[in-house]
Write an enzyme that holds these catalytic residues in place. Structure first.
Site, PDB file in Angstrom:
ATOM      1  N   ASP A 268       0.813  -1.212   0.000  1.00 18.87           N
ATOM      2  CA  ASP A 268       0.000   0.000   0.000  1.00 18.87           C
ATOM      3  C   ASP A 268       0.850   1.268   0.000  1.00 18.87           C
ATOM      4  OD1 ASP A 268       0.901  -0.492   2.583  1.00 18.87           O
ATOM      5  OD2 ASP A 268      -1.055  -1.111   3.295  1.00 18.87           O
TER       6      ASP A 268
ATOM      7  N   ASP B  87      -7.770  -3.302  13.955  1.00 19.13           N
ATOM      8  CA  ASP B  87      -9.146  -3.540  13.502  1.00 19.13           C
ATOM      9  C   ASP B  87      -9.245  -4.715  12.522  1.00 19.13           C
ATOM     10  OD1 ASP B  87      -7.996  -2.484  11.208  1.00 19.13           O
ATOM     11  OD2 ASP B  87      -9.337  -0.747  11.056  1.00 19.13           O
TER      12      ASP B  87
ATOM     13  N   HIS C 234      -7.392  -5.123   9.742  1.00 20.25           N
ATOM     14  CA  HIS C 234      -7.053  -4.860   8.337  1.00 20.25           C
ATOM     15  C   HIS C 234      -5.748  -5.533   7.927  1.00 20.25           C
ATOM     16  CE1 HIS C 234      -4.916  -0.882   9.617  1.00 20.25           C
ATOM     17  NE2 HIS C 234      -3.976  -1.738   9.282  1.00 20.25           N
TER      18      HIS C 234
ATOM     19  N   GLU D 168      -9.823  -2.175   5.126  1.00 18.54           N
ATOM     20  CA  GLU D 168     -10.460  -1.959   6.422  1.00 18.54           C
ATOM     21  C   GLU D 168     -11.701  -2.866   6.548  1.00 18.54           C
ATOM     22  OE1 GLU D 168      -8.827  -0.490   8.550  1.00 18.54           O
ATOM     23  OE2 GLU D 168      -8.141   1.526   8.039  1.00 18.54           O
TER      24      GLU D 168
HETATM   25  C1  F6R Z   1       1.332  -1.526   6.038  1.00 15.35           C
HETATM   26  C2  F6R Z   1       0.113  -2.335   6.096  1.00 15.35           C
HETATM   27  C3  F6R Z   1      -0.713  -2.392   7.339  1.00 15.35           C
HETATM   28  C4  F6R Z   1       0.124  -2.732   8.587  1.00 15.35           C
HETATM   29  C5  F6R Z   1      -0.771  -2.744   9.828  1.00 15.35           C
HETATM   30  C6  F6R Z   1       0.025  -3.035  11.077  1.00 15.35           C
HETATM   31  O1  F6R Z   1       1.935  -1.642   4.769  1.00 15.35           O
HETATM   32  O2  F6R Z   1      -0.226  -2.918   5.113  1.00 15.35           O
HETATM   33  O3  F6R Z   1      -1.707  -3.359   7.175  1.00 15.35           O
HETATM   34  O4  F6R Z   1       0.740  -3.963   8.402  1.00 15.35           O
HETATM   35  O5  F6R Z   1      -1.412  -1.526   9.953  1.00 15.35           O
HETATM   36  O6  F6R Z   1       0.905  -1.983  11.326  1.00 15.35           O
HETATM   37  P1  F6R Z   1       2.053  -2.120  12.442  1.00 15.35           P
HETATM   38  O7  F6R Z   1       2.949  -3.210  11.979  1.00 15.35           O
HETATM   39  O8  F6R Z   1       2.738  -0.785  12.427  1.00 15.35           O
HETATM   40  O9  F6R Z   1       1.378  -2.446  13.723  1.00 15.35           O
END
Ligand code: F6R
Length: 233
Positions: free
Chosen positions: A67, A128, A130, A135
């Protein structure tokens, strides 16, 4: 789905990195799907170490990041910057072989990924549920698309910005069906704030927990620490 309980992030990073190194040494033109955020940092550190110790070369490796933010204010806030800072600038990967979704043409990303096929996808998980920035309530059939970030995600990610107002409100993300095309997937979850998302994932498929689509995939490993493991206590 395999669930592996590890002592800490460092142990998780070492294990995933050694799986990636092994894969690249078998198949030098490996295609990796990569995540940003705190979860994969120890993996990237170990990959840099392996490269510096001449145990692996990324010369023929291709990467597709999950992303990218839409409308970030400073280059420093982009996920492209994150990847350069935390991995790409420290290894011998070619810039032309690194890919990020383009908000002006999201579906082109699916076409590129279809042509190359991701061998190994690294995922984190949002509190959440995702994955990527898919989401809750995102369609399981979704392809790469622009999405609005939830309040929770904006607040979770504000730690990386000057203020919560500086966090972009939108992102472009691989869709859930795009992620599912990877041949092999690993998901990293550490810390108490991930426990309820992992609980929902393990409970079976539900749109409320986008990561639960992984129950359908034939080759997934979930790496947990004790705090994120809903089976503890
Ligand atoms: C980032 C992504 C998100 C993160 C998720 C967890 O490229 O795709 O899905 O993997 O938000 O973030 P952290 O690892 O910072 O807790």
């Amino acid at each position: 789905m395999k669930i592996l309980l590890k002592n800490n992030k460092e142990e998780i990073g070492k294990e995933i990195a050694s799986r990636i190194v092994e894969l690249i040494n078998k198949k030098p033109n490996t295609v990796l799907g990569l995540a940003t955020g705190s979860s994969p940092i120890t993996t990237y550190k170990e990959l840099i170490k392996a490269y510096k110790e001449k145990k692996v070369s990324f010369k023929y490796v291709t990467t597709f990041n999950l992303d990218e933010y839409v409308g970030y204010k400073r280059e420093k806030d982009s996920y492209k910057y994150f990847m350069h800072h935390n991995l790409f600038d420290e290894i011998d990967i070619k810039d032309v072989n690194t890919h990020f979704p383009d908000a002006t043409n999201p579906l082109a990303y699916d076409k590129e990924i279809e042509l190359k096929e991701i061998d190994f996808q690294v995922l984190g998980i949002g509190a959440d549920g995702h994955i990527g920035f898919n989401e809750p309530m995102t369609s399981f059939d979704s392809k790469t698309h622009i999405t609005k970030l939830t309040k929770q995600t904006i607040s979770d990610n504000s730690q990386y910005f000057e203020s919560i107002d500086a966090v972009p409100k939108e992102a472009v993300t691989m869709g859930l069906s795009t992620i599912m095309k990877a041949k092999e997937i690993v998901l990293i979850a550490t810390g108490k704030n991930k426990r309820s998302a992992i609980k929902a994932l393990l409970a079976g498929e539900s749109k409320g927990c986008p990561a639960s689509i992984l129950n359908r995939h034939p080759n997934v490993t979930i790496y947990l620490d004790k705090d994120a493991d809903p089976r503890e206590n």
